[in-house]
Design a protein around this motif. Structure first.
Motif, PDB file in Angstrom:
ATOM      1  N   GLN A  66       0.943  -0.980  -0.016  1.00 22.97           N
ATOM      2  CA  GLN A  66       0.000  -0.008   0.128  1.00 22.97           C
ATOM      3  C   GLN A  66       0.822   1.340   0.155  1.00 22.97           C
ATOM      4  N   ARG A  67       0.248   2.370  -0.457  1.00 20.69           N
ATOM      5  CA  ARG A  67       0.892   3.556  -0.376  1.00 20.69           C
ATOM      6  C   ARG A  67       0.123   4.581   0.742  1.00 20.69           C
ATOM      7  N   GLY A  68       0.651   5.457   1.340  1.00 23.66           N
ATOM      8  CA  GLY A  68      -0.041   6.280   2.225  1.00 23.66           C
ATOM      9  C   GLY A  68       0.535   7.893   1.827  1.00 23.66           C
ATOM     10  N   ILE A  69      -0.654   8.581   1.993  1.00 25.32           N
ATOM     11  CA  ILE A  69      -0.489   9.965   1.868  1.00 25.32           C
ATOM     12  C   ILE A  69      -1.019  10.690   3.132  1.00 25.32           C
ATOM     13  N   PHE A  70      -0.283  11.623   3.635  1.00 28.09           N
ATOM     14  CA  PHE A  70      -0.605  12.303   4.590  1.00 28.09           C
ATOM     15  C   PHE A  70      -1.592  13.453   4.601  1.00 28.09           C
ATOM     16  N   LEU A  71      -2.651  13.742   5.098  1.00 27.77           N
ATOM     17  CA  LEU A  71      -3.514  14.846   4.985  1.00 27.77           C
ATOM     18  C   LEU A  71      -3.858  15.393   6.291  1.00 27.77           C
ATOM     19  N   PRO A  72      -4.529  16.694   6.145  1.00 28.43           N
ATOM     20  CA  PRO A  72      -4.973  17.497   7.282  1.00 28.43           C
ATOM     21  C   PRO A  72      -6.071  16.538   7.898  1.00 28.43           C
ATOM     22  N   GLU A  73      -6.207  16.780   9.183  1.00 29.04           N
ATOM     23  CA  GLU A  73      -7.016  15.950   9.958  1.00 29.04           C
ATOM     24  C   GLU A  73      -8.551  16.403   9.441  1.00 29.04           C
ATOM     25  N   GLN A  74      -9.464  15.581   9.576  1.00 30.63           N
ATOM     26  CA  GLN A  74     -10.940  15.550   9.293  1.00 30.63           C
ATOM     27  C   GLN A  74     -10.944  15.726   7.759  1.00 30.63           C
ATOM     28  N   SER A  75     -10.116  15.107   7.028  1.00 29.63           N
ATOM     29  CA  SER A  75     -10.185  15.201   5.506  1.00 29.63           C
ATOM     30  C   SER A  75     -11.123  14.167   5.001  1.00 29.63           C
ATOM     31  N   ASP A  76     -11.894  13.451   5.903  1.00 28.52           N
ATOM     32  CA  ASP A  76     -12.692  12.278   5.463  1.00 28.52           C
ATOM     33  C   ASP A  76     -14.035  12.685   5.107  1.00 28.52           C
ATOM     34  N   ASP A  77     -14.508  13.903   4.891  1.00 27.44           N
ATOM     35  CA  ASP A  77     -15.803  14.328   4.371  1.00 27.44           C
ATOM     36  C   ASP A  77     -15.739  15.105   2.925  1.00 27.44           C
ATOM     37  N   PRO A  78     -16.008  14.726   1.883  1.00 22.23           N
ATOM     38  CA  PRO A  78     -16.827  13.566   1.688  1.00 22.23           C
ATOM     39  C   PRO A  78     -15.890  12.277   1.826  1.00 22.23           C
ATOM     40  N   ALA A  79     -16.717  11.179   1.933  1.00 23.35           N
ATOM     41  CA  ALA A  79     -15.945   9.855   2.013  1.00 23.35           C
ATOM     42  C   ALA A  79     -15.056   9.570   0.842  1.00 23.35           C
ATOM     43  N   TRP A  80     -13.854   8.931   1.270  1.00 23.41           N
ATOM     44  CA  TRP A  80     -12.990   8.526   0.109  1.00 23.41           C
ATOM     45  C   TRP A  80     -13.543   7.130  -0.795  1.00 23.41           C
ATOM     46  N   PRO A  81     -12.776   6.942  -1.883  1.00 25.47           N
ATOM     47  CA  PRO A  81     -13.562   5.976  -2.610  1.00 25.47           C
ATOM     48  C   PRO A  81     -13.120   4.500  -2.034  1.00 25.47           C
ATOM     49  N   PRO A  82     -13.849   3.425  -2.579  1.00 26.37           N
ATOM     50  CA  PRO A  82     -13.622   1.924  -2.267  1.00 26.37           C
ATOM     51  C   PRO A  82     -12.290   1.852  -2.626  1.00 26.37           C
ATOM     52  N   GLY A  83     -11.546   0.897  -1.894  1.00 27.42           N
ATOM     53  CA  GLY A  83     -10.333   0.534  -2.089  1.00 27.42           C
ATOM     54  C   GLY A  83      -9.245   1.403  -1.478  1.00 27.42           C
ATOM     55  N   THR A  84      -9.730   2.371  -0.783  1.00 29.90           N
ATOM     56  CA  THR A  84      -8.832   3.096   0.193  1.00 29.90           C
ATOM     57  C   THR A  84      -9.175   3.119   1.792  1.00 29.90           C
ATOM     58  N   THR A  85      -8.344   3.442   2.849  1.00 33.51           N
ATOM     59  CA  THR A  85      -8.648   3.193   4.028  1.00 33.51           C
ATOM     60  C   THR A  85      -8.301   4.603   4.637  1.00 33.51           C
ATOM     61  N   TYR A  86      -8.911   5.163   5.337  1.00 28.98           N
ATOM     62  CA  TYR A  86      -8.568   6.408   6.044  1.00 28.98           C
ATOM     63  C   TYR A  86      -8.454   6.425   7.385  1.00 28.98           C
ATOM     64  N   LEU A  87      -7.319   6.658   8.051  1.00 28.10           N
ATOM     65  CA  LEU A  87      -6.852   6.372   9.179  1.00 28.10           C
ATOM     66  C   LEU A  87      -6.908   7.715  10.004  1.00 28.10           C
ATOM     67  N   LYS A  88      -8.063   8.039  10.791  1.00 35.40           N
ATOM     68  CA  LYS A  88      -8.118   9.240  11.707  1.00 35.40           C
ATOM     69  C   LYS A  88      -7.134   9.286  12.693  1.00 35.40           C
TER      70      LYS A  88
END
Length: 147
Positions: A66-88
């Motif tokens: 897998q590859r991971g990309i760093f995002l700002p907190e609360q970047s999970d709205d709207p939801a990410w597409p299937p095949g991804t996992t968002y780690l809070k």
């Protein structure tokens, strides 16, 4: 909160060199989007080809297919597409050593990019990733046939 409202300062990510891979706690101030290697091979070049001021591609790491990309907190709205996992914030993620470059280790673990800011902008990443994920079976087959 939506992706459009995310204008947070860049948090301090772990800066110390690590020996091998280590389990780290996500956040505060940053979260991680994980995606499969085939999908990431489509996404990373699209974003990396843009000027940093338009679509900065932050730190990208590879681990266990897998590859991971760093995002700002609360970047999970709207939801990410299937095949991804968002780690809070508070979740655990395995990060490679900062000295470990991905290309030097047969793609098993390492850093694909350490350019610019540690965080990526979700406002461009989300639509690009969603479009490529929807076309992934077709696009992955085309990509594999070129290899």
């Amino acid at each position: 909160m939506t992706l459009a409202t995310l204008t947070r300062p860049i948090p301090a990510l772990p800066q110390d060199p690590l020996e091998g891979v280590q389990l780290r706690q996500v956040g505060p101030g940053w979260e991680v989007l994980l995606m499969s290697e085939p999908l990431a091979r489509l996404v990373t070049p699209v974003l990396a080809g843009r000027p940093a001021r338009v679509a900065p591609l932050g730190w990208v790491f590879a681990h266990a297919g897998q590859r991971g990309i760093f995002l700002p907190e609360q970047s999970d709205d709207p939801a990410w597409p299937p095949g991804t996992t968002y780690l809070k914030s508070g979740a655990k993620v395995t990060l490679p050593s900062f000295s470990q470059r991905w290309t030097e280790h047969d793609g098993t673990s390492g850093w694909v990019s350490l350019d610019g800011s540690p965080l990526s902008r979700p406002l461009l990443l989300h639509p690009v990733l969603t479009a490529l994920a929807a076309a992934q079976p077709r696009a992955t087959t085309a990509l594999e046939s070129r290899s």
